[in-house]
Scaffold this active site. Structure first.
Site, mmCIF file in Angstrom:
data_model
loop_
_atom_site.group_PDB
_atom_site.id
_atom_site.type_symbol
_atom_site.label_atom_id
_atom_site.label_comp_id
_atom_site.label_asym_id
_atom_site.label_seq_id
_atom_site.Cartn_x
_atom_site.Cartn_y
_atom_site.Cartn_z
ATOM 1 C CG ASP A 104 19.795 62.063 49.251
ATOM 2 O OD1 ASP A 104 21.103 62.982 48.735
ATOM 3 O OD2 ASP A 104 19.351 61.981 48.988
HETATM 4 N N1 URA Z 1 19.460 61.076 43.960
HETATM 5 C C1 URA Z 1 18.589 61.487 45.370
HETATM 6 O O1 URA Z 1 17.493 62.261 45.202
HETATM 7 N N2 URA Z 1 19.374 61.104 46.152
HETATM 8 C C2 URA Z 1 20.916 60.619 46.332
HETATM 9 O O2 URA Z 1 21.515 59.748 46.727
HETATM 10 C C3 URA Z 1 20.917 59.979 45.023
HETATM 11 C C4 URA Z 1 20.257 60.575 43.782
#
Ligand code: URA
Length: 249
Positions: free
Chosen positions: A104
């Site tokens: 993310d």
């Molecule tokens: N899980 C998440 O919630 N975000 C990420 O970026 C990776 C795994």
């Protein structure tokens, strides 16, 4: 454009001298036409070159970079909203690579960049169940029931999660730092899992993927994988493929 014999040598077909002999024997064709002279030039990206009827292709150098993704970067190649992508962390003109899986915008940590599509596929496809480890700062401190739910499976809108390895590493000012080892990689999975048990994520970092560790690489920095790391990743992927596909390609 480059000389045909040099191109053949770079493709690993033969030495340049041997390649000249192949050309003179009439074994080499460019775009379907047999070439016997030595002066001919080819465009490696466009021309189709065959030796004794078999296509030869340039093996591009495989690149494997481990990056510590900072907050505020996306892992896509381009963003309609104009946000920075992790590829902007590489010097201008760096050969084309792409991120293996996604993190993310606000997640930090270990991200592999490569031009090896096969390896990227094996590391990210859920059927191979490669473990990714995250460190999550969550609001509050999960009690045994919440930890047990995270470990055995939380029901999310896209179905229950697989068993996960979950431990409290530290409690700080009433919040907990958790280690979560997952063998799947759904969108925002860690954030959704923790929220589902009442402990929203305040900060999230990926610290490991298979045998790779983030270590002390600073945010925004990258380095090439070592030979030992690459071997460990390839061995793991081979094992996972063997387990899932019985070794068939
Ligand atoms: N899980 C998440 O919630 N975000 C990420 O970026 C990776 C795994």
């Amino acid at each position: 454009m480059e000389r045909l014999q040099k191109f053949l040598a770079r493709c690993g077909v033969a030495s340049r001298r041997q390649a000249e002999a192949l050309i003179q024997k009439g074994l080499v064709a460019v775009n379907g036409e047999v070439v016997r002279e030595l002066g001919v030039k080819v465009d490696p990206d466009r021309d189709r070159v065959t030796v004794a009827g078999r296509a030869v292709r340039l093996e591009r150098e495989k690149i494997y970079l481990l990056v510590n993704k900072p907050r505020g970067y996306i892992t896509g190649n381009r963003d309609p909203q104009g946000r920075k992508t992790v590829l902007a962390l590489l010097p201008e003109g760096f050969p084309r690579v792409f991120p293996v899986g996604r993190l993310d915008y606000n997640t930090t940590g270990l991200l592999l960049l490569t031009n090896d599509g096969e390896l990227a596929y094996a590391l990210t496809h859920p059927k191979f169940q490669i473990k990714k480890v995250y460190r999550a700062l969550v609001r509050g401190v999960p009690d045994p029931a919440a930890l047990s739910a995270l470990r055995t499976g939380v029901v999310l809108e896209d179905g229950p999660t697989l068993p996960a390895e979950v431990a409290i590493i530290k409690v700080e000012a009433g919040n907990a730092i958790l280690s979560l080892g997952l063998r799947e990689g759904r969108k925002r999975q860690v954030r959704r899992m923790c929220a589902a048990v009442g402990h929203p994520v305040l900060a999230l970092e990926r610290v490991a993927m298979g045998p790779l560790r983030l270590g002390d690489l600073a945010p925004g920095q990258y380095r090439r994988l070592t030979a030992a790391e690459l071997k460990a990743v390839r061995d793991l992927v081979a094992q996972a493929r063997q387990a899932v596909e019985g070794g068939k390609e």
